[in-house]
Write a protein that holds these residues in place. Structure first.
Motif, PDB file in Angstrom:
ATOM      1  N   GLY A  60       0.826  -1.189   0.000  1.00  0.00           N
ATOM      2  CA  GLY A  60       0.000   0.000   0.000  1.00  0.00           C
ATOM      3  C   GLY A  60       0.867   1.250   0.000  1.00  0.00           C
ATOM      4  N   LEU A  61       0.220   2.419  -0.017  1.00  0.00           N
ATOM      5  CA  LEU A  61       0.962   3.675  -0.060  1.00  0.00           C
ATOM      6  C   LEU A  61       0.819   4.480   1.222  1.00  0.00           C
ATOM      7  CD1 LEU A  61       0.222   4.912  -3.710  1.00  0.00           C
ATOM      8  CD2 LEU A  61       2.179   3.605  -2.880  1.00  0.00           C
ATOM      9  N   ASN A  62      -0.411   4.619   1.711  1.00  0.00           N
ATOM     10  CA  ASN A  62      -0.679   5.487   2.848  1.00  0.00           C
ATOM     11  C   ASN A  62      -0.566   4.697   4.145  1.00  0.00           C
ATOM     12  OD1 ASN A  62      -1.362   7.662   4.368  1.00  0.00           O
ATOM     13  ND2 ASN A  62      -3.535   7.641   3.862  1.00  0.00           N
ATOM     14  N   MET A  63       0.622   4.733   4.741  1.00  0.00           N
ATOM     15  CA  MET A  63       0.886   3.988   5.976  1.00  0.00           C
ATOM     16  C   MET A  63       1.582   4.889   6.978  1.00  0.00           C
ATOM     17  SD  MET A  63       2.168   0.275   4.524  1.00  0.00           S
ATOM     18  CE  MET A  63       3.342   1.010   3.377  1.00  0.00           C
ATOM     19  N   PRO A  64       1.386   4.639   8.262  1.00  0.00           N
ATOM     20  CA  PRO A  64       2.087   5.441   9.278  1.00  0.00           C
ATOM     21  C   PRO A  64       3.581   5.151   9.261  1.00  0.00           C
ATOM     22  CG  PRO A  64       0.918   3.597  10.289  1.00  0.00           C
ATOM     23  CD  PRO A  64       0.493   3.629   8.858  1.00  0.00           C
ATOM     24  N   GLY A  65       4.349   6.114   9.760  1.00  0.00           N
ATOM     25  CA  GLY A  65       5.794   5.934   9.731  1.00  0.00           C
ATOM     26  C   GLY A  65       6.314   6.118   8.317  1.00  0.00           C
ATOM     27  N   MET A  66       7.113   5.172   7.866  1.00  0.00           N
ATOM     28  CA  MET A  66       7.612   5.200   6.492  1.00  0.00           C
ATOM     29  C   MET A  66       6.475   4.823   5.546  1.00  0.00           C
ATOM     30  SD  MET A  66      10.543   2.830   4.666  1.00  0.00           S
ATOM     31  CE  MET A  66      11.686   3.047   6.032  1.00  0.00           C
ATOM     32  N   ASP A  67       6.067   5.771   4.667  1.00  0.00           N
ATOM     33  CA  ASP A  67       4.964   5.462   3.764  1.00  0.00           C
ATOM     34  C   ASP A  67       5.424   4.558   2.628  1.00  0.00           C
ATOM     35  OD1 ASP A  67       5.986   7.109   1.576  1.00  0.00           O
ATOM     36  OD2 ASP A  67       5.265   8.855   2.686  1.00  0.00           O
ATOM     37  N   GLY A  68       4.458   4.084   1.832  1.00  0.00           N
ATOM     38  CA  GLY A  68       4.770   3.137   0.775  1.00  0.00           C
ATOM     39  C   GLY A  68       5.662   3.697  -0.307  1.00  0.00           C
ATOM     40  N   ILE A  69       5.602   5.007  -0.527  1.00  0.00           N
ATOM     41  CA  ILE A  69       6.445   5.629  -1.555  1.00  0.00           C
ATOM     42  C   ILE A  69       7.906   5.584  -1.130  1.00  0.00           C
ATOM     43  CG2 ILE A  69       6.889   7.758  -2.840  1.00  0.00           C
ATOM     44  CD1 ILE A  69       3.928   8.480  -2.400  1.00  0.00           C
ATOM     45  N   GLN A  70       8.166   5.939   0.123  1.00  0.00           N
ATOM     46  CA  GLN A  70       9.538   5.838   0.638  1.00  0.00           C
ATOM     47  C   GLN A  70      10.014   4.393   0.639  1.00  0.00           C
ATOM     48  OE1 GLN A  70       8.347   7.872   4.350  1.00  0.00           O
ATOM     49  NE2 GLN A  70      10.121   9.217   4.032  1.00  0.00           N
ATOM     50  N   PHE A  71       9.112   3.481   1.015  1.00  0.00           N
ATOM     51  CA  PHE A  71       9.461   2.068   1.082  1.00  0.00           C
ATOM     52  C   PHE A  71       9.895   1.541  -0.284  1.00  0.00           C
ATOM     53  CE2 PHE A  71       7.871  -2.274   0.292  1.00  0.00           C
ATOM     54  CZ  PHE A  71       8.711  -2.978   1.149  1.00  0.00           C
ATOM     55  N   ILE A  72       9.178   1.928  -1.335  1.00  0.00           N
ATOM     56  CA  ILE A  72       9.516   1.457  -2.678  1.00  0.00           C
ATOM     57  C   ILE A  72      10.912   1.915  -3.072  1.00  0.00           C
ATOM     58  CG2 ILE A  72       8.941   1.752  -5.128  1.00  0.00           C
ATOM     59  CD1 ILE A  72       5.980   1.677  -4.302  1.00  0.00           C
TER      60      ILE A  72
END
Length: 415
Positions: A60-72
């Motif tokens: 997913g994209l909208n997550m607390p902490g490190m969001d999905g965009i940063q994760f990718i």
């Protein structure tokens, strides 16, 4: 169940417990070999760093902490996955931006899905991943990072190690093959068959591309001659580097070769990549104008991926517009991509140009293009690139599948 799908390793990143459970059950139903879940980006990264990379991450994209965009971004930088599926119900424009970002980082973007996950849609994406992996297996995985120098490539050209594979282009209305695209492959004596990504960039920077292009044109003309002897007038499209277009002697060279072989010029279609036009405008335009004057077909390839598409259409007498696979492959699931494909087809027809859709992967995509009045199609749904001697068997099997009459409509909810 496709055995290729069952062999995949997948990680699901979803912070919502219920959505994570639903996603896990959906993926489990496809019997994949290795399935893992994570409730946060940090947990997912830690797991992958400890256990090793997976084939696909669904996140997913909208997550607390490190969001999905940063994760990718971290996923790509640390090479912890080969492919990614974006799981989000957010605005399509945002999702497309994330997908483009992931591709720019070197990840294979399979597509996106809304929540809850559709098993049918997921199966399509996984099958696409498997087909792309099968395509890349024509060269060893270790060759992804191979770098060849000018000397090695020059020797390979002299040894005639570069050959042409042919991918059929068919009419959407009838399925009839009317032409092929010639694609260069390197039959490396130790590494097997290598795709152009491993040698074309160095050839262009070293200046070997002109010699290579001339040799490939000769091979294409030989194949056209063979087909004509078999009473088949199949046109062959071949990619031409912008570097060779500055050679104003190119038209005379081609005209003489084709006269000597008694081949009509319209059977050679020169495909010019839109994103790389044009190195020297004055010389290139002279070459292109003379080619068109003498009856050669000119095709603008990967249309829409550059930054001056309309200007090129206005200044160069193209007879064919090839719609890039990045728009075609997802047109059934993305209303913006569908609109771009439809607009390109309409524009080309108003300019008296034929349209060719690249990257047609599914029956669903085939039907949509037919509905949009596209003229021709090529892609894995139709045929993979193959040696010329394999085309007759493929054609027999392909025609046995006609007519193709899937139910309508093929467009799903794209909001």
């Amino acid at each position: 169940m496709d055995s290729n799908i069952t062999s995949l390793s997948i990680l699901i990143l979803e912070d919502h417990p219920f959505q994570r459970m639903v996603a896990e059950q959906t993926v489990s139903g496809l019997n994949v070999n290795s399935l893992h879940t994570a409730r946060s980006s940090a947990q997912a990264l830690q797991f992958l760093q400890n256990k090793g990379a997976v084939d696909i991450v669904i996140c997913g994209l909208n997550m607390p902490g490190m969001d999905g965009i940063q994760f990718i971004r971290h996923l790509a930088e640390k090479k912890l996955a080969r492919g990614v599926v974006v799981l989000s119900a957010m605005a399509a424009s945002l999702v497309r931006t994330v997908e483009d970002m992931a591709q720019a980082h070197g990840l294979m973007v399979l597509g996106h899905m809304s929540k809850p996950i559709s098993r049918t849609r997921l199966r399509e994406l996984l099958e696409f991943y498997c087909s792309e992996q099968a395509r890349s297996r024509t060269c060893p995985i270790s060759s992804r990072d191979l770098i060849f120098d000018e000397k090695e490539l020059g020797k390979a050209i002299e040894a005639n190690q570069f050959v042409l594979y042919y991918q059929p282009k068919v009419l959407l209305k009838s399925g009839q093959m009317i032409s092929v695209e010639a694609l260069t492959r390197w039959h490396h004596p130790e590494l097997g068959v290598l795709s152009p990504v491993h040698f074309i960039p160095m050839m262009e920077t070293s200046g070997l591309i002109a010699t290579m292009t001339t040799k490939m044109i000769d091979l294409a003309l030989d194949q056209i001659r063979i087909w004509r002897e078999q009473e088949r007038n199949l046109a062959v499209g071949i990619n031409v580097s912008p570097a060779i277009l500055t050679n104003t002697h190119l038209p005379d060279m081609l005209i003489q070769k084709m006269r000597d072989m008694n081949i009509p010029p319209e059977l050679l279609n020169l495909e010019i990549t839109e994103s790389s036009l044009i190195q020297n405008a004055s010389l290139s335009l002279e070459t292109l104008a003379r080619l068109k004057l003498h009856g050669f077909s000119l095709s603008i390839d990967d249309f829409g991926t550059g930054y001056s598409s309309m200007q090129q259409l206005n200044r160069i007498p193209f007879s064919e517009l090839k719609i890039d696979r990045s728009f075609v492959s997802n047109a059934c699931n993305d209303k913006n991509h569908k609109a771009i494909v439809e607009a390109n087809i309409s524009l080309a027809h108003k300019l008296n140009m034929q349209t060719v859709a690249e990257g047609v992967e599914t029956l669903e995509g085939w039907q949509l293009l037919n509905e949009l009045n596209c003229d021709q199609a090529q892609g894995y749904f139709i045929a993979r690139p193959m040696p010329a001697n394999e085309i007759p068997q493929w054609e027999q099997q392909w025609l046995a599948r006609q007519p193709i009459t899937p139910p309508k409509p093929c467009i799903r909810d794209m909001n």
